[in-house]
Structure formats: C-alpha cells, structure tokens
Write a protein that holds these residues in place. Structure first.
Motif, PDB file in Angstrom:
ATOM      1  N   MET A   1      10.331  64.052 -12.083  1.00 42.99           N
ATOM      2  CA  MET A   1      10.144  62.923 -11.205  1.00 42.99           C
ATOM      3  C   MET A   1      11.073  61.804 -11.654  1.00 42.99           C
ATOM      4  O   MET A   1      11.251  61.583 -12.824  1.00 42.99           O
ATOM      5  CB  MET A   1       8.688  62.475 -11.272  1.00 42.99           C
ATOM      6  CG  MET A   1       8.144  62.052  -9.939  1.00 42.99           C
ATOM      7  SD  MET A   1       6.389  61.619  -9.991  1.00 42.99           S
ATOM      8  CE  MET A   1       5.665  63.135  -9.411  1.00 42.99           C
ATOM      9  N   THR A   5      10.638  58.469  -7.011  1.00 45.72           N
ATOM     10  CA  THR A   5       9.251  58.807  -6.780  1.00 45.72           C
ATOM     11  C   THR A   5       8.549  57.602  -6.171  1.00 45.72           C
ATOM     12  O   THR A   5       8.718  56.483  -6.628  1.00 45.72           O
ATOM     13  CB  THR A   5       8.566  59.165  -8.108  1.00 45.72           C
ATOM     14  OG1 THR A   5       9.261  60.244  -8.692  1.00 45.72           O
ATOM     15  CG2 THR A   5       7.120  59.547  -7.898  1.00 45.72           C
ATOM     16  N   ASP A   9       2.828  58.430  -5.003  1.00 43.33           N
ATOM     17  CA  ASP A   9       2.902  59.732  -5.677  1.00 43.33           C
ATOM     18  C   ASP A   9       2.686  59.585  -7.179  1.00 43.33           C
ATOM     19  O   ASP A   9       1.962  60.370  -7.792  1.00 43.33           O
ATOM     20  CB  ASP A   9       4.247  60.413  -5.409  1.00 43.33           C
ATOM     21  CG  ASP A   9       4.385  60.891  -3.967  1.00 43.33           C
ATOM     22  OD1 ASP A   9       3.352  60.997  -3.269  1.00 43.33           O
ATOM     23  OD2 ASP A   9       5.522  61.157  -3.550  1.00 43.33           O
ATOM     24  N   ALA A  10       3.333  58.580  -7.773  1.00 44.06           N
ATOM     25  CA  ALA A  10       3.197  58.359  -9.213  1.00 44.06           C
ATOM     26  C   ALA A  10       1.761  57.987  -9.563  1.00 44.06           C
ATOM     27  O   ALA A  10       1.191  58.509 -10.524  1.00 44.06           O
ATOM     28  CB  ALA A  10       4.164  57.264  -9.677  1.00 44.06           C
ATOM     29  N   GLU A  13      -0.527  61.074  -9.253  1.00 44.87           N
ATOM     30  CA  GLU A  13      -0.354  61.985 -10.384  1.00 44.87           C
ATOM     31  C   GLU A  13      -1.003  61.405 -11.643  1.00 44.87           C
ATOM     32  O   GLU A  13      -1.627  62.127 -12.426  1.00 44.87           O
ATOM     33  CB  GLU A  13       1.125  62.272 -10.640  1.00 44.87           C
ATOM     34  CG  GLU A  13       1.339  63.315 -11.722  1.00 44.87           C
ATOM     35  CD  GLU A  13       2.795  63.648 -12.000  1.00 44.87           C
ATOM     36  OE1 GLU A  13       3.043  64.277 -13.046  1.00 44.87           O
ATOM     37  OE2 GLU A  13       3.675  63.282 -11.198  1.00 44.87           O
TER      38      GLU A  13
END
Length: 68
Positions: A1, A5, A9-10, A13
């Motif tokens: 990543m 990103t 999304d970060a 995760e």
C-alpha cells in the motif's frame, strides 16, 4: 500500500489489525508485523488528514478574500 491508498482503505485495514491484535490469537511474529503495518497505516491516515486540513484552510482563506 502506498500514499495513493485512500484514507478509508487505510483506516479500515487498521481496524482489522486492531481487532486481530485484541483477539489475542496471533503469534508474536505476526504481532510484530501487524504493529509495523499499523504504524504505516497510521502515517498514511495522518498525512491524508494533514493534507485535507491544509486544503480546507486554503479554501477558507480564499473565500475570506473574495468576501471583502
């Protein structure tokens, strides 16, 4: 990543990693990798938030200039 990103999304995760760590079912080796990854994700999120704040401040400053 990478820095490409998205914040979402970060952050998503990062939430998965926190859940995995809290479950206590990962090995010490995995824990080290997860903490390193979490640190990277936090940096990505922080950078995105800082950039967004700078952009918003610029827009607000520009708006103030047009109101005078």
């Amino acid at each position: 990543m990478s820095n490409n990103t998205s914040y979402t999304d970060a952050f998503d995760e990062l939430q998965v990693i926190v859940t995995e760590i809290e479950s206590g079912e990962i090995s010490v080796d995995e824990l080290s990798d997860k903490v390193k990854r979490a640190t990277e994700l936090i940096r990505i999120c922080k950078a995105k938030l800082t950039t967004t704040e700078e952009n918003v401040n610029k827009i607000l400053k520009d708006l103030e200039g047009t109101e005078e």
